[in-house]
Write an enzyme that holds these catalytic residues in place. Structure first.
Site, PDB file in Angstrom:
ATOM      1  N   HIS B  83       0.129  17.016  -1.725  1.00 54.27           N
ATOM      2  CA  HIS B  83       1.265  16.436  -1.007  1.00 54.27           C
ATOM      3  C   HIS B  83       2.128  15.625  -1.978  1.00 54.27           C
ATOM      4  O   HIS B  83       1.607  14.881  -2.792  1.00 54.27           O
ATOM      5  CB  HIS B  83       0.732  15.539   0.113  1.00 54.27           C
ATOM      6  CG  HIS B  83       1.766  15.202   1.139  1.00 54.27           C
ATOM      7  ND1 HIS B  83       2.805  14.339   0.881  1.00 54.27           N
ATOM      8  CD2 HIS B  83       1.920  15.599   2.416  1.00 54.27           C
ATOM      9  CE1 HIS B  83       3.547  14.234   1.972  1.00 54.27           C
ATOM     10  NE2 HIS B  83       3.042  14.988   2.909  1.00 54.27           N
ATOM     11  N   PRO B 170       2.153   0.329 -13.688  1.00 57.35           N
ATOM     12  CA  PRO B 170       1.367   1.207 -14.585  1.00 57.35           C
ATOM     13  C   PRO B 170       0.326   2.083 -13.866  1.00 57.35           C
ATOM     14  O   PRO B 170       0.038   3.189 -14.326  1.00 57.35           O
ATOM     15  CB  PRO B 170       0.697   0.221 -15.538  1.00 57.35           C
ATOM     16  CG  PRO B 170       0.842  -1.129 -14.918  1.00 57.35           C
ATOM     17  CD  PRO B 170       2.067  -1.071 -14.072  1.00 57.35           C
TER      18      PRO B 170
END
Lengths: 306, 306
Positions: B83, B170
């Site tokens: 997805h 990050p």
């Protein structure tokens, strides 16, 4: 809202005169604690079907008031209609809905039946779970031959009423009162004026002639519309889901080359009956009623969850 | 129950590790005033979809708590799934449900987005009704190329976030927050492992390639099951009812000789969407939602009638 809730679906033998139907329905509309959920009449049936939900007390009061109105306006000597009937106030079933056992509903039906007879003088028969004779569990046994036959045969011991003398009320006939499980009234209209087709399809689908175990049904003509109808009660919609009834009728209708024009859900239906059928037709796997937002809101409001 | 109600459907990029999904869901389960209505994960999507209903305040608190858990456990550098996604906390849509306008929901989304960024340091994009740039109304524009592309392109002015510096978190990427109408998530699983079939059918049914105007959809592989899926959002189920989407897909699937194995309704669905489709398949004429007993009880409990 009270904790104890019942459904009640009184059927009156008047489906044509709007003013009289409104007068019958008025007490249901105006009695506090009795909610009028639905009422609909069919001209060909010549019958008014009312759906009520509420506490047992207010519903009984409203029933007595509405019955007085019905009795004063309906003359069974003149009544004609496609649906079987024995009285002006034809049937009164009580259905346990919440915080109410079937036994309590049976008690309610029987005590209401006595009071109804005292008030109106109309003989009363008890049916379904409230039946006092085993054969009277079936409404069709009590209504056999309808008003016209019962008028003659009520003096026979096997047709004596459960409350009152063995004599019909001169204009209002008799009333059948009972307790039963929730049923779904489902009608299928067919594009033919041949009532035989509806009767044959009703036979194929109903339990009494070998069809689905929890379906009752008759075939009748909707004369004003030039159609015929398979008129059914689905007594256990969990065991005989709506889609199965529907597809069986479509299958049988093909045999006669007759189209299914439309269907009707009469009165109330539990959400589960609709969800089951929607899941079938759309192949929805693992569909949980709690995914339906309104059903979750209802649970929240009823305090089952935070 | 508070009068103001919203639905919120946060999507997290974790659909495989049960313990982490449970930890994410815990604040939704335990926050008073926030009801956890549904949560379900798909291994192939590798995604968790949560459905909440409640008051705006408690839902925001629970969202911040759950996001902290998700961010600490999900590393987008390692995440794989069928997805589209751009972040550990991928999408948070707010949906007005009761006593709340769309404008108020837009305000809510934007103020929540700021607070979410302050708490987590994750850049935020606003979509649908809360979009600050017209092209960002479409979620697919914001997610173009997914996490991997956005990581490189976020420095381009046209891909700058709406809140925060142009740099992905990050490990947790970015989060898309918005306000929108209620949508129905509807998936259709097809009996083939050829993802092209699902993609072609998705193209036929979705608005962006000329299908139904209020349907979004993609075709994807459910690799663990050896199947493919047409995964859809029906953005307006009144204008594009479920049954029409269903029958269009059945029709297109026949072209490929591929069977429809099953379908799924993901998360919540309004009762009306189910009733519409049940009425279609069973040809029920004049069916009124008020005939559904639970919907009437809900109205009664909400005090709309006696």
């Amino acid at each position: 809202m009270p904790r104890q809730l019942i459904e009640c679906v009184p059927n009156f033998s008047e489906g044509r005169r709007g003013d009289i139907m409104e007068a019958i329905v008025k007490p249901f509309r105006e009695t506090r604690g009795c909610a009028l959920l639905d009422y609909r009449a069919d001209k060909d049936h010549n019958r008014l079907v009312v759906s009520l939900v509420g506490a047992p007390g207010p519903i009984q009061e409203a029933l007595l008031e509405a019955s007085t109105v019905a009795i004063s306006h309906i003359d069974m000597e003149r009544h004609q209609g496609g649906h079987p009937r024995v009285g002006a106030v034809d049937v009164i079933p009580f259905v346990p809905l919440r915080d109410m056992t079937m036994e309590e509903c049976v008690e309610l039906a029987r005590s209401f039946g006595k009071r109804y007879h005292e008030d109106t003088g109309i003989p009363v028969y008890f049916y379904e779970e409230a039946a006092l004779r085993p054969e009277r569990k079936g409404l069709e046994v009590i209504r056999r031959g309808q008003y016209e036959a019962l008028k003659l045969e009520i003096t026979h011991p096997e047709r004596h009423p459960d409350v009152g003398k063995p004599k019909l009320h001169p204009s209002a006939g008799a009333t059948v009162i009972g307790a039963r499980k929730f049923l779904v009234a489902f009608n299928v209209n067919l594009g033919t004026d041949d009532v035989k087709v509806a009767r044959e399809i009703a036979k194929a689908v109903r339990s009494s002639s070998g069809g689905l175990c929890h379906v009752k049904g008759i075939g009748l003509a909707l004369e004003s519309r030039g159609l015929v109808q398979v008129s059914m009660n689905i007594v256990d919609h969990e065991k005989n889901p709506l889609y199965r009834v529907m597809e069986l009728i479509r299958m049988e209708a093909r045999k006669w080359g007759v189209p299914v024009l439309e269907t009707e859900v009469y009165g109330l239906i539990p959400a589960a009956a609709i969800l089951d059928s929607a899941s079938y037709y759309m192949q929805i796997a693992g569909f949980d009623p709690n995914q339906v937002i309104e059903l979750r809101l209802l649970r929240m409001l009823e305090g089952d969850e935070a």
